[in-house]
Design a protein around this motif. Structure first.
Motif, short mmCIF file in Angstrom:
data_model
loop_
_atom_site.label_atom_id
_atom_site.label_comp_id
_atom_site.label_asym_id
_atom_site.label_seq_id
_atom_site.Cartn_x
_atom_site.Cartn_y
_atom_site.Cartn_z
N GLY A 336 0.93 -1.30 0.00
CA GLY A 336 -0.02 0.01 0.08
C GLY A 336 0.87 1.23 -0.06
N ILE A 337 2.04 1.09 0.06
CA ILE A 337 2.98 2.58 0.05
C ILE A 337 4.06 2.23 -1.04
CG2 ILE A 337 4.49 4.05 1.34
CD1 ILE A 337 3.40 2.67 4.08
N HIS A 338 3.88 3.17 -1.90
CA HIS A 338 4.96 3.11 -3.01
C HIS A 338 6.26 3.41 -2.45
CE1 HIS A 338 6.92 4.59 -6.80
NE2 HIS A 338 5.86 3.81 -7.35
N HIS A 340 8.64 4.88 -3.89
CA HIS A 340 9.12 6.76 -3.75
C HIS A 340 8.77 7.43 -2.68
CE1 HIS A 340 10.49 7.75 -7.96
NE2 HIS A 340 11.52 6.88 -7.46
N ASP A 341 7.40 6.97 -2.00
CA ASP A 341 6.78 7.45 -0.91
C ASP A 341 7.74 7.16 0.36
OD1 ASP A 341 5.12 9.04 -2.21
OD2 ASP A 341 3.72 7.16 -2.47
N GLU A 344 11.21 9.11 0.26
CA GLU A 344 10.87 10.45 0.31
C GLU A 344 10.84 10.76 1.85
OE1 GLU A 344 9.48 13.04 -2.21
OE2 GLU A 344 9.73 14.50 -0.75
N VAL A 345 9.95 9.87 2.50
CA VAL A 345 9.87 9.96 3.94
C VAL A 345 10.88 9.71 4.96
CG1 VAL A 345 8.11 9.66 5.99
CG2 VAL A 345 7.19 9.81 3.58
N ARG A 348 13.68 12.39 5.50
CA ARG A 348 13.46 13.40 6.39
C ARG A 348 14.25 12.99 7.56
NH1 ARG A 348 6.92 14.05 5.93
NH2 ARG A 348 6.93 14.84 3.48
N GLY A 356 12.68 2.25 -6.70
CA GLY A 356 12.45 2.15 -7.93
C GLY A 356 12.67 0.73 -8.72
N HIS A 357 13.03 0.89 -9.80
CA HIS A 357 13.30 -0.56 -10.42
C HIS A 357 14.70 -1.17 -10.66
CE1 HIS A 357 14.95 1.63 -13.74
NE2 HIS A 357 13.78 2.35 -14.12
N PRO A 370 6.07 -3.78 -9.34
CA PRO A 370 6.70 -2.52 -10.15
C PRO A 370 7.92 -1.69 -9.56
CG PRO A 370 4.56 -2.01 -8.79
CD PRO A 370 5.33 -3.57 -8.47
N LEU A 399 2.39 7.62 8.82
CA LEU A 399 1.95 8.57 7.93
C LEU A 399 0.78 7.98 6.80
CD1 LEU A 399 2.05 11.61 6.90
CD2 LEU A 399 4.14 10.65 5.45
N PHE A 400 1.20 6.70 6.43
CA PHE A 400 0.32 6.16 5.47
C PHE A 400 -0.80 5.32 6.18
CE2 PHE A 400 3.33 8.00 2.50
CZ PHE A 400 2.79 8.23 1.52
N TYR B 6 2.63 15.03 2.11
CA TYR B 6 1.54 14.18 2.20
C TYR B 6 0.56 14.84 2.92
CZ TYR B 6 5.29 11.32 0.36
OH TYR B 6 6.22 10.70 -0.39
N CYS B 37 11.37 5.31 -12.12
CA CYS B 37 10.96 4.28 -11.21
C CYS B 37 9.93 3.10 -11.78
CB CYS B 37 9.98 4.75 -9.96
SG CYS B 37 8.54 5.64 -10.78
#
Lengths: 403, 125
Positions: A336-338, A340-341, A344-345, A348, A356-357, A370, A399-400, B6, B37
């Motif tokens: 449920g979480i990509h 990249h996300d 990104e988090v 921080r 990625g791939h 993916p 967060l998600f 977000y 990606c």
């Protein structure tokens, strides 16, 4: 091993940095930076034909670096060719072997390959009209993600001319049974090539023990600078292939219509090489030797075990369970979480990871994901780094709102 | 407290994207891949004889940013003419998204827009 971080200025300027993207590139110790700076400030001359002191010094430093690289992997100096990196090395070998292939032949690679060791062969197979075979990985069970030796046996046959394999998977961390694959290649008389980009900073490599025909790696994944790589080739192989690049420094005689090549390694090093980076690479080898393989491997094993234990509680790891069959490279997903996300988090909290791939699109397709997030460890990583990573991943999940 | 990137509506659009569906009888469609990606978004459009978008949908996988962006974009396009939406700029897309987008995430934010524009320009309008 905590003192290792003190050898990297990046950790003084960024004390909170948790750098765990080492499979992409390792950080560079101050000694390597100094070696490069010393070349530029004290003897920044071109190598070989200069008849003045600083050129002689540069030539000596360049050639003694070659000797250091050769010793590092159990080769002879004239079997070491400096390139710009693994990608160049793979392309160079593929193009050099192309003229030997016909449409009845086949080329064998593995499911692990980085695009660098896939696309050059794919293109040649298309051009020649020959088959590109891919050794599969085991999908389920205890041995999941390890190389399928049955598949290897069926791929490698009397028509196989080239077997080119990754030593360590840059996505899964799996160590390939390279000795077994090289032995199979030998039984059919195929040329064997090892992409050691992900192995070279994690385990001692001896090309004579491996008995491969070629081995390629990059400097920047082993604490060296970018833009430098190595192709090892057995002497007899190097004398029988044509150079990929033509130009200055690689010819004995030239007329208006033809040239006679020098012997390896010069034959393959047309143009001014990245002298400073070669010197930097030799210094990176000194850094690894300074720690010592035993210390380095003990440390990395400990970190890998700890990371595995902690990560499996919070994410879904894609890769082998048996820690004997892998190194400290972990790809993972969180439902449920990509990726990249995730990246990104965690950034921080100053945690540097990749998402990625990973330049392995066919592998990701095969795995049915993916993309994935990936962490990969090196000499300077500590258990504290992993604790910070885990804390950051927990924040991503909050967060998600993934329970 | 709301996250800077977000934001709650971004997360909500990620969980429940708008117009994520196949469009029956679509005359325009295109797929776009984010090469960094591997994410893919395809956009399908059904427009009437006046070129007004009567139905629009997107499919594929992506991060929270790309999914929220394509949701907002498709929602914006519904009822507008293809000639009008084909000229949406990158800046307008980012403004529509309503969050600060870093250089690294720009491709995520623009993936749906690229697919939309290609869907339209690939078709004679």
């Amino acid at each position: 091993m905590k003192h290792i971080k003190q050898q990297f200025s990046i950790f003084s300027t960024n004390p909170d940095l948790v750098y765990i993207d080492n499979a992409a590139t390792a950080l560079v110790p101050d000694t390597v930076v100094k070696a490069i700076a010393t070349y530029y400030t004290e003897y920044p001359a071109n190598i070989h034909r200069g008849l003045y002191d600083i050129s002689t010094k540069a030539t000596r430093a360049y050639e003694s670096s070659r000797k250091k690289v050769a010793d590092f992997i159990g080769a002879k100096s004239d079997e070491i060719i400096f390139t710009s990196g693994t990608t160049f090395g793979c392309n160079m070998i593929a193009q050099s072997l192309k003229s030997r292939l016909t449409s009845v032949d086949n080329i064998v690679i593995t499911r692990y390959e980085h695009h660098a060791n896939l696309l050059p062969w794919q293109k040649i197979a298309q051009e020649i009209g020959c088959e590109l075979r891919i050794i599969d990985i085991i999908k389920d069970g205890e041995d999941a993600y390890t190389l399928d030796m049955q598949s290897a046996q069926s791929c490698i046959d009397s028509n196989t001319k080239v077997v080119s394999i990754a030593y360590v998977s840059h996505v899964l961390g799996t160590i390939t049974p390279v000795n077994d694959i090289i032995a199979l290649a030998k039984t059919v008389g195929a040329i064997s090539i090892v992409d050691a980009a992900q192995a070279v900073s994690h385990m001692p490599i001896n090309v004579k023990d491996l008995d491969c025909d070629f081995l390629v790696f990059s400097g920047h994944k082993m604490y060296g600078p970018t833009g430098i790589g190595v192709v090892y080739g057995k002497k007899e192989r190097l004398s029988s292939i044509e150079p990929y690049l033509l130009g200055g420094g690689m010819v004995k005689e030239v007329t208006d219509v033809s040239g006679i090549w020098k012997e390896a390694p010069e034959k393959f090093e047309a143009g001014t090489p990245p002298i400073a980076s070669v010197i930097g690479l030799a210094s990176a080898i000194d850094f690894i030797r300074g720690i010592g393989w035993e210390n380095l491997q003990t440390h990395e094993k400990e970190i890998t075990m700890y990371a595995h234990e902690k990560l499996k509680e919070v994410v879904d790891i894609i890769g082998p369970i048996d820690l004997e069959k892998r190194i400290g490279v972990f790809s993972f997903t969180i439902l449920g979480i990509h990726p990249h996300d995730i990246a990104e988090v965690v950034n921080r909290d100053m945690v540097a990871i990749r998402a990625g791939h990973h330049c392995a699109i066919p592998l990701m397709t095969y795995l049915g994901v993916p993309g994935a997030a990936r962490v990969s460890f090196a000499a300077y990583n500590t258990k504290e780094d992993i604790d910070i990573l885990i804390g950051a991943i927990k924040k991503v999940k909050v967060l998600f709102t993934v329970k | 407290m709301d996250d800077i990137l977000y934001k709650e509506y971004i997360l909500e659009l990620h969980r429940n994207p708008l117009h994520k569906k196949v469009v029956p009888n679509a005359q325009m469609e295109a797929k776009e891949v984010n090469t960094s990606c591997g994410d893919e978004i395809s956009v399908q459009i059904y427009s009437n004889t006046q070129g007004v978008i009567e139905d629009i949908g997107h499919q594929g996988q992506g991060c929270a940013i790309s999914q929220a962006a394509v949701s907002l974009l498709t929602d914006f396009c519904l009822g507008k003419s293809v000639r009008e939406v084909v000229n949406i700029t990158d800046e307008e897309m980012v403004t529509m998204l309503g969050i600060h987008i870093s250089y690294a995430r720009k491709n995520c934010a623009l993936l749906g827009l690229k697919a939309l524009q290609h869907a339209i320009t690939n078709t004679t309008i």
